[in-house]
Design an enzyme around this catalytic site. Structure first.
Site, short mmCIF file in Angstrom:
data_model
loop_
_atom_site.label_atom_id
_atom_site.label_comp_id
_atom_site.label_asym_id
_atom_site.label_seq_id
_atom_site.Cartn_x
_atom_site.Cartn_y
_atom_site.Cartn_z
N ARG A 73 14.49 4.46 18.65
CA ARG A 73 15.39 3.98 17.39
C ARG A 73 15.98 5.26 16.75
NH1 ARG A 73 17.22 -0.28 14.29
NH2 ARG A 73 15.84 -0.76 12.38
N THR A 81 22.92 -6.86 18.02
CA THR A 81 21.80 -6.26 18.94
C THR A 81 21.90 -7.09 20.41
OG1 THR A 81 20.43 -5.96 16.84
CG2 THR A 81 19.25 -6.39 19.01
N THR A 98 20.33 -1.57 19.96
CA THR A 98 21.45 -2.34 18.88
C THR A 98 22.32 -1.20 18.31
OG1 THR A 98 21.69 -3.55 16.85
CG2 THR A 98 19.81 -2.12 16.95
N ASN A 142 23.05 -2.17 15.14
CA ASN A 142 22.58 -2.94 14.02
C ASN A 142 23.69 -4.05 13.90
OD1 ASN A 142 20.97 -3.83 11.88
ND2 ASN A 142 22.08 -2.49 10.34
N ASP A 196 18.69 -0.81 7.58
CA ASP A 196 17.30 -1.16 7.75
C ASP A 196 16.27 -0.55 7.17
OD1 ASP A 196 18.20 -3.17 9.60
OD2 ASP A 196 17.44 -2.38 11.13
N SER A 239 12.11 -2.13 12.17
CA SER A 239 13.01 -2.90 13.33
C SER A 239 12.30 -4.48 13.25
CB SER A 239 13.02 -2.12 14.28
OG SER A 239 13.75 -3.23 15.30
N SER A 240 13.07 -5.37 13.67
CA SER A 240 12.56 -6.62 14.17
C SER A 240 12.56 -6.70 15.61
CB SER A 240 13.37 -7.67 13.66
OG SER A 240 13.24 -7.79 12.26
N GLY A 288 19.35 -10.38 17.33
CA GLY A 288 19.39 -11.59 16.40
C GLY A 288 18.91 -10.99 15.09
N GLY A 289 18.81 -9.56 14.66
CA GLY A 289 18.40 -9.50 13.54
C GLY A 289 16.92 -9.75 13.08
#
Length: 592
Positions: free
Chosen positions: A126, A404, A422, A424, A446, A475-476, A496-497
């Site tokens: 990340r 993403t 991603t 973002n 984020d 992050s998701s 998809g955030g």
């Protein structure tokens, strides 16, 4: 580089040139499917689709968001590469052909399963905050978000991790030479490829946010490229060629100097010291038993694994299948569970290298039972009334009872990689570093820039996710792998955030609990609740009577669009691999 290596690269390059020429012939067409389960038709998403969105194979399988990237990964498997080799090649190709979603200027997470050792590993690559970042950097003198915060640009760029991550996992697990995995992407970038409808739409939507170097690539005579046009990215092709020879050039060589020079000229924060200090981090994957399965996903600084496992823990042995996948009771229960875990996200989750994240407590049977008891089976609990125990109470509860992309690869030996990465938002920061073709992320968005202030996806956060130098934003991303008695069963993930977590939750439940086939599972409409805003999002396809029932229970319903672009590979009991790409996107599945 030795003479033998140069010859090998030349031979591969010559062969890949032919492959690239073939890949340029790909076209995207529309189609629709009608899927049924038992004797009743299930609602499904019908959308623009690429050919070959599902495939079956006894050998290896690759599923990604773009047909060219999928074929690049399959070519590596056919050449004797393993799942990691194919994932690296696929990810780098995605960086070329789907620049609005992911790229070498971004970062992500990777989960790998080694079948022979029955071991799972997780890699965090990340992006991270530059050393000059500060907790109030996006606030004005009154403590409110600056007007320029939403406009993208250099100050939103975090230190990229994609190249470091891919090279790190390849050094540990890869079989094929690194250059052979990078050069196909370099060649497609330099020679060009056919613009898909999805890419054309993304360019048109974000064109005004692109910096001049990005506009020079993604606009022609000031206008967005149209479907079928050939997009050439010569600078990116050159950068990838440099990276095929030495991946460290991104962090301490020619490409690093270009990034730093552009940052200095545009009030960006990334320095050469930031790039030189970047390292991908191996982390312990989060794994829990769910019924007869072992479900593994990404630990913090991703919140995805925690919340996936929380939902599965709350579900427990509840017979959702008997209730019915589309019964209002089932949808209500799912929505309420989503509300609860996203409230936990805002309260407790952050970078474990900077804050104490109570993962064990959040996944404990006592806390999950507490959350289960708080759900009213008939009516909603408004988000502002969700009880958030402090850390002391949380630990007491734990002790009461013992834009993403995602790609999925399984090789013939049944090693698996689930990789989400991603830049973002669409086209990230909108910044391309001049002369490199490298599009940079906007991952500083984020972080929680202030308590209670939502980011671009409407997610709010607190102190645990505040900005700090060197810190990783929450992050998701939820790359996930499921095994049964040591045998691979499912590898999946989604972009998809904020909807990533809920998409993966529903795919896992669709297959493991509702026992839907993979095609139906991925095409079925989805719901999403993220605590704040207090709204239940529903994709088209859920019947009006069910929607009205949910509204009567107190849900604030929002409908109208589809989301996500998931990929999954399901290994059936007969050892056949079933790969499926989301019909919401243009991806493909292919095996051999």
């Amino acid at each position: 580089m030795t003479g033998n290596n140069r010859a090998r690269v030349h031979d591969v390059s010559r062969g890949l040139s032919a492959m690239a020429a073939v890949l340029l012939m790909w076209t995207v067409v529309t189609s629709s499917r009608v899927l049924a389960q038992s004797n009743r038709q299930l609602p499904i998403v019908q959308n623009q689709q690429a050919q070959n969105q599902q495939a079956q194979s006894q050998g290896g399988m690759v599923v990604s968001a773009h047909p060219i990237a999928t074929e690049a990964g399959v070519a590596v498997l056919k050449a004797g590469g393993n799942a990691v080799d194919a994932a690296v090649a696929t990810a780098l190709m995605i960086s070329v052909v789907e620049p609005f979603s992911a790229g070498i200027g971004g970062g992500g997470f990777l989960l790998i399963y080694q079948h022979d050792r029955q071991q799972m590993a997780a890699l965090d690559f990340r992006e991270r905050a530059p050393r000059q970042a500060s907790r109030n950097m996006f606030l004005d003198s009154s403590g409110k978000p600056q007007a320029s915060y939403a406009q993208r640009g250099h100050r939103l760029v975090a230190v990229p991790g994609t190249i470091a991550g891919l090279y790190t996992v390849h050094r540990r697990y890869g079989k094929r030479p690194w250059p052979t995995l990078v050069l196909p992407a370099a060649q497609v970038a330099a020679q060009g490829f056919s613009v898909t409808p999805r890419l054309a739409t993304a360019i048109a939507r974000h064109q005004e946010l692109l910096n001049p170097a990005a506009q020079a690539i993604f606009l022609r005579n000031g206008q967005p490229y149209q479907p079928g046009d050939i997009l050439v990215q010569k600078d990116l092709g050159r950068s990838l060629t440099l990276l095929s020879r030495d991946p460290q050039t991104f962090y301490q060589g020619e490409l690093a100097r270009a990034i730093v020079q552009d940052m200095a000229a545009n009030q960006g924060l990334i320095t050469l010291t930031d790039l030189q200090a970047y390292r991908a981090i191996w982390r312990d994957p989060l794994c829990r038993n769910f019924r007869r399965y072992r479900v593994c996903s990404m630990p913090p600084p991703s919140s995805g694994g925690v919340h996936l496992l929380q939902v599965l823990g709350i579900v427990g042995n509840t017979d959702l299948k008997a209730m019915g996948r589309w019964h209002p009771d089932t949808l209500h229960l799912l929505a309420e569970m989503m509300r609860l875990v996203y409230a936990d996200r805002a309260q407790y989750l952050g970078d474990p290298d900077f804050v104490s994240v109570p993962v064990s407590a959040l996944l404990s049977p006592g806390y999950l039972a507490y959350r289960r008891r708080s759900i009213n089976p008939r009516f909603t609990t408004p988000s502002n009334q969700v009880q958030m125990p402090n850390l002391t109470r949380l630990r007491q509860l734990a002790e009461e009872s013992p834009e993403t992309t995602h790609l999925t690869v399984v090789d013939p030996e049944r090693n698996a990689v689930s990789l989400t990465f991603t830049v973002n938002r669409g086209f990230g920061s909108g910044v391309v570093v001049p002369g490199t073709g490298i599009l940079l992320n906007d991952e500083m968005d984020d972080f929680a820039i202030a308590p209670g202030v939502p980011n671009a996806y409407g997610l709010v956060g607190g102190e645990a996710n505040a900005i700090a130098p060197g810190k990783t934003p929450l992050s998701s991303m939820t790359p996930t792998i499921v095994t049964e008695n040591g045998q691979l069963r499912l590898a999946l993930g989604a972009p998809g955030g904020s909807t990533i977590i809920t998409t993966v939750i529903q795919l896992v439940l669709n297959i493991l609990v509702f026992e839907l086939d993979a095609v139906t599972a991925i095409a079925a409409p989805r719901l999403h609740h993220q605590w704040q805003p207090d709204q239940l999002f529903l994709e088209p396809g859920i019947d009006a009577a069910t929607v009205e029932n949910l509204r009567q229970r107190g849900h604030a319903i929002r409908q109208g669009r589809s989301w996500g672009n998931a990929t999954l590979i399901h290994q059936r009991p007969d050892d056949t691999l079933e790969g499926v790409a989301d019909p919401r996107g243009e991806g493909t599945a292919a095996g051999f």
